[in-house]
Design an enzyme around this catalytic site. Structure first.
Site, PDB file in Angstrom:
ATOM      1  N   SER A  45       0.684  -1.492  -0.161  1.00 29.57           N
ATOM      2  CA  SER A  45       0.077   0.151  -0.254  1.00 29.57           C
ATOM      3  C   SER A  45       1.164   1.002   0.082  1.00 29.57           C
ATOM      4  O   SER A  45       0.332   2.489  -0.611  1.00 29.57           O
ATOM      5  CB  SER A  45      -0.718   0.215   1.407  1.00 29.57           C
ATOM      6  OG  SER A  45       0.089   0.350   2.420  1.00 29.57           O
ATOM      7  N   THR A  67      -2.984   3.001   2.931  1.00 32.19           N
ATOM      8  CA  THR A  67      -1.299   4.030   2.656  1.00 32.19           C
ATOM      9  C   THR A  67      -1.414   3.793   4.406  1.00 32.19           C
ATOM     10  O   THR A  67      -1.810   2.930   5.386  1.00 32.19           O
ATOM     11  CB  THR A  67      -2.437   5.634   3.097  1.00 32.19           C
ATOM     12  OG1 THR A  67      -3.409   5.804   1.530  1.00 32.19           O
ATOM     13  CG2 THR A  67      -2.556   6.696   3.452  1.00 32.19           C
ATOM     14  N   THR A 122       2.095   6.792   0.752  1.00 32.82           N
ATOM     15  CA  THR A 122       0.840   6.313  -0.026  1.00 32.82           C
ATOM     16  C   THR A 122       1.402   5.412  -1.449  1.00 32.82           C
ATOM     17  O   THR A 122       1.347   6.712  -2.180  1.00 32.82           O
ATOM     18  CB  THR A 122      -0.160   6.771  -0.077  1.00 32.82           C
ATOM     19  OG1 THR A 122      -1.186   5.166  -0.212  1.00 32.82           O
ATOM     20  CG2 THR A 122      -0.720   7.414  -0.573  1.00 32.82           C
ATOM     21  N   ARG A 131      -4.098   9.787 -11.533  1.00 34.01           N
ATOM     22  CA  ARG A 131      -4.932  10.348  -9.812  1.00 34.01           C
ATOM     23  C   ARG A 131      -3.407  10.952  -8.628  1.00 34.01           C
ATOM     24  O   ARG A 131      -2.906   9.771  -8.518  1.00 34.01           O
ATOM     25  CB  ARG A 131      -5.804   9.365 -10.168  1.00 34.01           C
ATOM     26  CG  ARG A 131      -6.433   9.519  -9.022  1.00 34.01           C
ATOM     27  CD  ARG A 131      -6.705   8.530  -7.395  1.00 34.01           C
ATOM     28  NE  ARG A 131      -6.914   8.383  -6.672  1.00 34.01           N
ATOM     29  CZ  ARG A 131      -6.970   8.629  -5.504  1.00 34.01           C
ATOM     30  NH1 ARG A 131      -6.238   7.808  -4.654  1.00 34.01           N
ATOM     31  NH2 ARG A 131      -7.833   8.168  -4.195  1.00 34.01           N
ATOM     32  N   ASP A 153      -6.228  11.983  -1.372  1.00 34.57           N
ATOM     33  CA  ASP A 153      -6.669  13.048  -0.436  1.00 34.57           C
ATOM     34  C   ASP A 153      -4.702  13.208   0.376  1.00 34.57           C
ATOM     35  O   ASP A 153      -4.641  14.040   1.107  1.00 34.57           O
ATOM     36  CB  ASP A 153      -6.738  12.184   0.716  1.00 34.57           C
ATOM     37  CG  ASP A 153      -6.841  10.981   1.067  1.00 34.57           C
ATOM     38  OD1 ASP A 153      -6.428  10.470   0.532  1.00 34.57           O
ATOM     39  OD2 ASP A 153      -7.524  11.003   2.507  1.00 34.57           O
ATOM     40  N   THR A 175      -6.653   7.774   6.383  1.00 32.32           N
ATOM     41  CA  THR A 175      -6.687   6.166   5.011  1.00 32.32           C
ATOM     42  C   THR A 175      -7.955   6.045   4.313  1.00 32.32           C
ATOM     43  O   THR A 175      -8.789   6.333   5.466  1.00 32.32           O
ATOM     44  CB  THR A 175      -5.456   5.148   5.542  1.00 32.32           C
ATOM     45  OG1 THR A 175      -6.347   4.600   6.482  1.00 32.32           O
ATOM     46  CG2 THR A 175      -4.656   5.679   5.849  1.00 32.32           C
ATOM     47  N   GLY A 176      -8.336   5.493   3.642  1.00 37.67           N
ATOM     48  CA  GLY A 176      -9.364   5.375   3.138  1.00 37.67           C
ATOM     49  C   GLY A 176      -9.541   5.674   1.575  1.00 37.67           C
ATOM     50  O   GLY A 176      -8.568   6.815   0.982  1.00 37.67           O
ATOM     51  N   GLY A 183      -9.556   8.393  -0.418  1.00 45.02           N
ATOM     52  CA  GLY A 183      -9.082   9.588  -0.904  1.00 45.02           C
ATOM     53  C   GLY A 183     -10.813  10.855  -1.676  1.00 45.02           C
ATOM     54  O   GLY A 183     -10.148  12.389  -0.510  1.00 45.02           O
TER      55      GLY A 183
HETATM   56  N1  GLY Z   1      -5.876   8.011   0.710  1.00 39.75           N
HETATM   57  C1  GLY Z   1      -5.289   7.201  -0.003  1.00 39.75           C
HETATM   58  C2  GLY Z   1      -5.910   8.078  -1.293  1.00 39.75           C
HETATM   59  O1  GLY Z   1      -7.180   8.574  -1.596  1.00 39.75           O
HETATM   60  O2  GLY Z   1      -5.098   7.667  -2.392  1.00 39.75           O
END
Ligand code: GLY
Length: 376
Positions: free
Chosen positions: A95, A222, A240, A250, A253, A273-274, A276
């Site tokens: 990750s 992340t 991340t 792309r 966040d 995390t999660g 974004g």
């Molecule tokens: N939270 C990591 C991403 O969406 O890239």
């Protein structure tokens, strides 16, 4: 004659002092004294769960390494970055950093940012290719430039100029094999119509998670790591490989100040995390720190941000059968007293976050806003 008292010099020495701090008027984005930073606090490090899982062949995890550095008196941000470097460099973690799951073209593109509370400095990189430790490049942006974010080829050129080794490919055999499997399943004839492709991609994601090929927490995998020293110095870092198999270019966040991370040296830190995109729309790390500035406890400030995400999630494709968000997103939060929380839109037995303090390193459960699972 009145003497103006510097807020950072105000030392909480009594229960009365603490009560007074709790009674500070709540102001939205208040400019006045909001949270008083005690001179001596309980040091702590929090991170996403991978911060207490991977050791890259060594003996310590991220949170153990970071905590050790902080109590030794090393700079807090240096300690946190030394911690996340373990995860970035560990080929077993898919990750973050080296061996992170690549984009749709099979290229590993990395994002990171960091914030130094006492110095009030920040730096970030996005879409960086070829450097295993984007968190160190983010720190170089913070220290060596007048900027807060450098992206793409510019970020790589900057890293090269700063002496970082640039590698042609950050895939490991494992991350490449997983990408190949995804490609084989989603693009058998190269061109599916976009609607069908989205359905196929969702189905393939679910299958690959169920078959254990992909960790469900690593799709947007992340690491965020935040810490506070005994002197009350607060810093944070997030790093991340972003959404697995994202459209090339792309950015989520993680490298965005206020979204993937926010630190206010007098108030606290929050990181994520999660999914974004949900965070970018709501700038939740900033919101959480502002919530704590108004007097909310870390958990309550985190829950407030999750409720905001829920309220702003109205597109049908992002809702499950219960009309609730169909994705996961988590926040890791500390305040200037060394109190902490890990909260998420959903949780389950496996969803934890890492903590290291005077009682040692451990995983604690993520406290969920909503019951059940995202897909229900
Ligand atoms: N939270 C990591 C991403 O969406 O890239």
């Amino acid at each position: 004659m009145t003497r103006r008292v510097n807020r950072r010099d105000f030392v909480l020495t009594s229960a009365a002092g603490l009560a007074a701090a709790a009674a500070t008027p709540r102001t939205l984005f208040g400019q006045g004294p909001t949270m008083m930073t005690p001179r001596s606090v309980k040091p702590i490090v929090v991170s996403s769960a991978n911060g207490h899982r991977f050791k890259n062949g060594g003996t310590k995890t991220c949170v153990e390494t970071a905590f050790e550095g902080i109590v030794r008196g090393d700079d807090v941000l240096d300690s946190l970055i030394a911690g996340v470097n373990i995860v970035e460099l560990d080929p077993e973690d898919t990750s973050v950093g080296y061996g992170g799951l690549p984009n749709a073209d099979g290229v590993v593109q990395l994002d990171s940012c960091c914030m130094h509370g006492p110095k009030k400095q920040a730096g970030g990189v996005a879409c960086l290719e070829g450097v295993r430790t984007p968190s160190r490049v983010a720190k170089a942006v913070m220290e060596q430039t007048d900027h807060h974010l450098i992206v793409g080829k510019g970020a790589q050129d900057f890293a090269r100029n700063m002496g970082f080794t640039i590698e042609a490919d950050l895939n490991t055999d494992r991350s490449r094999q997983i990408w190949l499997e995804w490609k084989r399943r989603t693009d058998p004839e190269h061109y599916l119509d976009p609607r069908k492709r989205e359905e196929v991609e969702r189905k393939v994601m679910r299958e690959m998670i169920e078959e254990g090929l992909v960790d469900e927490n690593h799709l947007y995998g992340t690491i965020n790591c935040d810490g506070i020293s005994p002197k009350g110095e607060i810093c944070g870092v997030t790093t991340t490989s972003g959404l697995a198999w994202k459209i090339p270019g792309r950015v989520g966040d993680s490298p965005i100040l206020g979204a993937g991370l926010y630190v206010d040296g007098a108030v606290g830190a929050a990181g994520s995390t999660g999914r974004g995109e949900a965070n970018l729309y709501n700038l939740c790390s900033f919101m959480i720190v502002e919530g704590m500035r108004r007097g909310l406890a870390p958990k309550d400030a985190g829950m407030e941000a999750l409720r905001r995400i829920q309220a702003n999630t109205v597109e049908k494709r992002l809702l499950n059968g219960r009309g609730l968000p169909n994705f996961g997103i988590n926040f890791y939060v500390i305040n200037a007293r060394g109190e902490h929380a890990g909260v998420g839109m959903y949780s389950n037995d496996r969803l934890k976050f890492a903590v290291c303090d005077e009682n040692g390193a451990r995983l604690e459960p993520i406290e969920p806003l909503l019951p059940g699972n995202p897909e229900d």
